[in-house]
Design a protein around this motif. Structure first.
Motif, PDB file in Angstrom:
ATOM      1  N   ALA A   1       7.515   9.020  -9.866  1.00 24.85           N
ATOM      2  CA  ALA A   1       6.073   8.774  -9.900  1.00 24.85           C
ATOM      3  C   ALA A   1       5.414   9.588 -11.004  1.00 24.85           C
ATOM      4  O   ALA A   1       4.567   9.078 -11.751  1.00 24.85           O
ATOM      5  N   MET A   2       5.806  10.852 -11.140  1.00 23.26           N
ATOM      6  CA  MET A   2       5.246  11.709 -12.186  1.00 23.26           C
ATOM      7  C   MET A   2       5.582  11.164 -13.568  1.00 23.26           C
ATOM      8  O   MET A   2       4.738  11.161 -14.466  1.00 23.26           O
ATOM      9  N   GLU A   3       6.797  10.692 -13.741  1.00 24.62           N
ATOM     10  CA  GLU A   3       7.213  10.128 -15.029  1.00 24.62           C
ATOM     11  C   GLU A   3       6.345   8.939 -15.417  1.00 24.62           C
ATOM     12  O   GLU A   3       6.008   8.748 -16.593  1.00 24.62           O
ATOM     13  N   SER A   4       5.960   8.133 -14.439  1.00 24.64           N
ATOM     14  CA  SER A   4       5.199   6.924 -14.739  1.00 24.64           C
ATOM     15  C   SER A   4       3.726   7.204 -15.005  1.00 24.64           C
ATOM     16  O   SER A   4       3.034   6.380 -15.599  1.00 24.64           O
ATOM     17  N   LEU A   5       3.236   8.389 -14.586  1.00 25.28           N
ATOM     18  CA  LEU A   5       1.809   8.707 -14.732  1.00 25.28           C
ATOM     19  C   LEU A   5       1.500   9.595 -15.930  1.00 25.28           C
ATOM     20  O   LEU A   5       0.338   9.765 -16.292  1.00 25.28           O
ATOM     21  N   GLY A   6       2.517  10.190 -16.535  1.00 20.83           N
ATOM     22  CA  GLY A   6       2.276  10.975 -17.748  1.00 20.83           C
ATOM     23  C   GLY A   6       2.053  12.442 -17.478  1.00 20.83           C
ATOM     24  O   GLY A   6       2.811  13.080 -16.747  1.00 20.83           O
TER      25      GLY A   6
ATOM     26  N   ILE B   1     -11.403  10.273 -13.806  1.00 18.64           N
ATOM     27  CA  ILE B   1     -10.191  10.693 -13.091  1.00 18.64           C
ATOM     28  C   ILE B   1      -9.658   9.527 -12.262  1.00 18.64           C
ATOM     29  O   ILE B   1     -10.367   8.957 -11.434  1.00 18.64           O
ATOM     30  N   SER B   2      -8.385   9.159 -12.483  1.00 15.36           N
ATOM     31  CA  SER B   2      -7.763   8.059 -11.743  1.00 15.36           C
ATOM     32  C   SER B   2      -7.055   8.599 -10.506  1.00 15.36           C
ATOM     33  O   SER B   2      -6.306   9.572 -10.587  1.00 15.36           O
ATOM     34  N   PHE B   3      -7.301   7.964  -9.376  1.00 17.22           N
ATOM     35  CA  PHE B   3      -6.681   8.350  -8.114  1.00 17.22           C
ATOM     36  C   PHE B   3      -5.602   7.336  -7.747  1.00 17.22           C
ATOM     37  O   PHE B   3      -5.861   6.129  -7.723  1.00 17.22           O
ATOM     38  N   TYR B   4      -4.400   7.848  -7.464  1.00 20.28           N
ATOM     39  CA  TYR B   4      -3.288   7.000  -7.026  1.00 20.28           C
ATOM     40  C   TYR B   4      -2.790   7.469  -5.670  1.00 20.28           C
ATOM     41  O   TYR B   4      -2.672   8.674  -5.420  1.00 20.28           O
TER      42      TYR B   4
ATOM     43  N   LYS C   1       6.292  20.066 -17.240  1.00 18.06           N
ATOM     44  CA  LYS C   1       5.869  19.121 -18.269  1.00 18.06           C
ATOM     45  C   LYS C   1       4.569  18.399 -17.918  1.00 18.06           C
ATOM     46  O   LYS C   1       3.795  18.043 -18.808  1.00 18.06           O
ATOM     47  N   ARG C   2       4.310  18.188 -16.612  1.00 18.23           N
ATOM     48  CA  ARG C   2       3.279  17.214 -16.265  1.00 18.23           C
ATOM     49  C   ARG C   2       2.169  17.724 -15.345  1.00 18.23           C
ATOM     50  O   ARG C   2       1.099  17.120 -15.292  1.00 18.23           O
TER      51      ARG C   2
ATOM     52  N   ALA D   1       0.828  -1.208   0.000  1.00 19.53           N
ATOM     53  CA  ALA D   1       0.000   0.000   0.000  1.00 19.53           C
ATOM     54  C   ALA D   1       0.862   1.258   0.000  1.00 19.53           C
ATOM     55  O   ALA D   1       2.000   1.243   0.459  1.00 19.53           O
ATOM     56  N   HIS D   2       0.287   2.344  -0.523  1.00 22.99           N
ATOM     57  CA  HIS D   2       0.899   3.681  -0.522  1.00 22.99           C
ATOM     58  C   HIS D   2       2.041   3.831  -1.516  1.00 22.99           C
ATOM     59  O   HIS D   2       2.742   4.833  -1.492  1.00 22.99           O
ATOM     60  N   ARG D   3       2.235   2.855  -2.396  1.00 25.30           N
ATOM     61  CA  ARG D   3       3.336   2.914  -3.365  1.00 25.30           C
ATOM     62  C   ARG D   3       2.763   2.745  -4.768  1.00 25.30           C
ATOM     63  O   ARG D   3       2.560   1.642  -5.228  1.00 25.30           O
ATOM     64  N   MET D   4       2.462   3.864  -5.427  1.00 27.32           N
ATOM     65  CA  MET D   4       1.815   3.862  -6.740  1.00 27.32           C
ATOM     66  C   MET D   4       0.583   2.952  -6.707  1.00 27.32           C
ATOM     67  O   MET D   4       0.344   2.163  -7.623  1.00 27.32           O
ATOM     68  N   GLN D   5      -0.179   3.070  -5.636  1.00 29.99           N
ATOM     69  CA  GLN D   5      -1.337   2.206  -5.410  1.00 29.99           C
ATOM     70  C   GLN D   5      -2.570   2.819  -6.100  1.00 29.99           C
ATOM     71  O   GLN D   5      -3.028   3.900  -5.734  1.00 29.99           O
TER      72      GLN D   5
END
Length: 314
Positions: A244-249, A227-230, A274-275, A215-219
């Motif tokens: 984390a930002m790089e992996s979410l776009g 809207i996706s909540f992580y 950028k994001r 839990a709590h790690r890019m969960q």
């Protein structure tokens, strides 16, 4: 105390980010390969509990923090894993070099019979590796300035592992529970450590398919109205936020805040440009966040996490 009395082989994992994910994953992979691991340390269960356990554990997987390493003058793991070193805990250490020294100490007492698993992208990896007695496995997601050819290479197509004249290719579908390049680095480290411990690739592939990140790690929490909540609340330093930002776009709304451990928040300004669509700032450092990022995107202050989530959603 644990090291003094322990008789079981130890895989020890440290690094600024990814320790818990890698430790948990290594435990899952070992179980899938037929081992009975004890998983503990900084992950939550004290290592000394293994000394009192009635279970017949045949290997220990330990998450080890720099704080613990500072006090562990004799600790020497059979397999030591160094995931990464980036800016963190500078409110505790005199400078970054002292923090680096703490992290690399995990490997400094290893012998020729031991194995070190190191991220080849770490600054000074070549010098570090040259000074170790242990056998060395490396992994990396980018060309290494140290001249080291990684044993596990991470790219857009997954992970390629070359060990003992054997080559394994694990495509993106091999890691259904892991999101982002940084998690593939964690996976590469865990795989190399488990192979060093005697695990087999068939069991490793089975374990990868079944793994669910802690839990709590890019969960991933939920998708509401598109809207996706992580929940990545364990991203407690700048490099973790960046990865984390790089992996979410793009088009991200970040809830950021808490207490700044003398990290330079300005290091992620380019990533924010950028994001980020907006930032919801909470906690002690919310004014600092506003000052640093308000020229990039809207920065909205919130008093509580519930307030922050509501403002992020609206």
């Amino acid at each position: 105390i644990f090291f003094r009395y322990n008789k079981v082989p130890v895989i020890a994992v440290t690094g600024t980010n990814g320790k818990t994910t890698t430790t948990s994953l290594a435990g899952t992979l070992l179980k899938a390969c037929g081992f009975n691991p004890f998983i503990g340390g900084n992950i939550g269960t004290p290592l000394v509990n293994s000394l009192m356990s009635r279970e017949n554990h045949d290997i220990i997987v330990a998450e080890v923090s720099s704080f613990q390493l500072d006090l562990a003058s004799q600790f020497r793991p059979d397999i030591g894993v160094l995931l990464n070193i980036s800016q963190d805990h500078l409110d505790r250490y005199e400078n970054f070099a002292e923090y680096e020294k703490s992290k690399t100490s995990l490997l400094k007492r290893q012998k020729k019979t031991d194995t070190a698993v190191i991220n080849a992208s770490i600054r000074g990896c070549g010098t570090l590796a040259a000074g170790l007695e242990s056998k060395i496995f490396t992994f990396s997601c980018q060309p290494s300035g140290s001249g080291i050819t990684p044993d596990a290479k991470i790219d857009d197509n997954g992970i390629e592992i070359c060990l003992k004249n054997k080559k394994y290719r694990l495509g993106p579908k091999a890691f259904p529970g892991l999101k982002g390049t940084h998690n593939l680095e964690n996976a590469a480290a865990a795989i190399l450590a488990c192979l060093a411990a005697g695990a087999n690739m068939d069991g490793i592939k089975k374990g990868l398919r079944s793994f669910t990140p802690p839990a709590h790690r890019m969960q991933f929490i939920k998708k509401i109205r598109g809207i996706s909540f992580y929940n990545d609340s364990k991203a407690t330093n700048i490099d973790a936020v960046k990865r984390a930002m790089e992996s979410l776009g793009q088009n991200l709304i970040l809830i950021m805040g808490g207490r700044n451990k003398d990290n330079d928040l300005g290091l992620i300004r380019n990533e924010m440009k950028k994001r980020a669509k907006a930032v919801i700032a909470i906690g002690e450092c919310r004014q600092e966040i506003k000052t640093i990022f308000e020229d990039i995107c809207p920065v909205i202050e919130a008093g509580t996490m519930e307030d922050a989530v509501n403002k992020a959603f609206t």
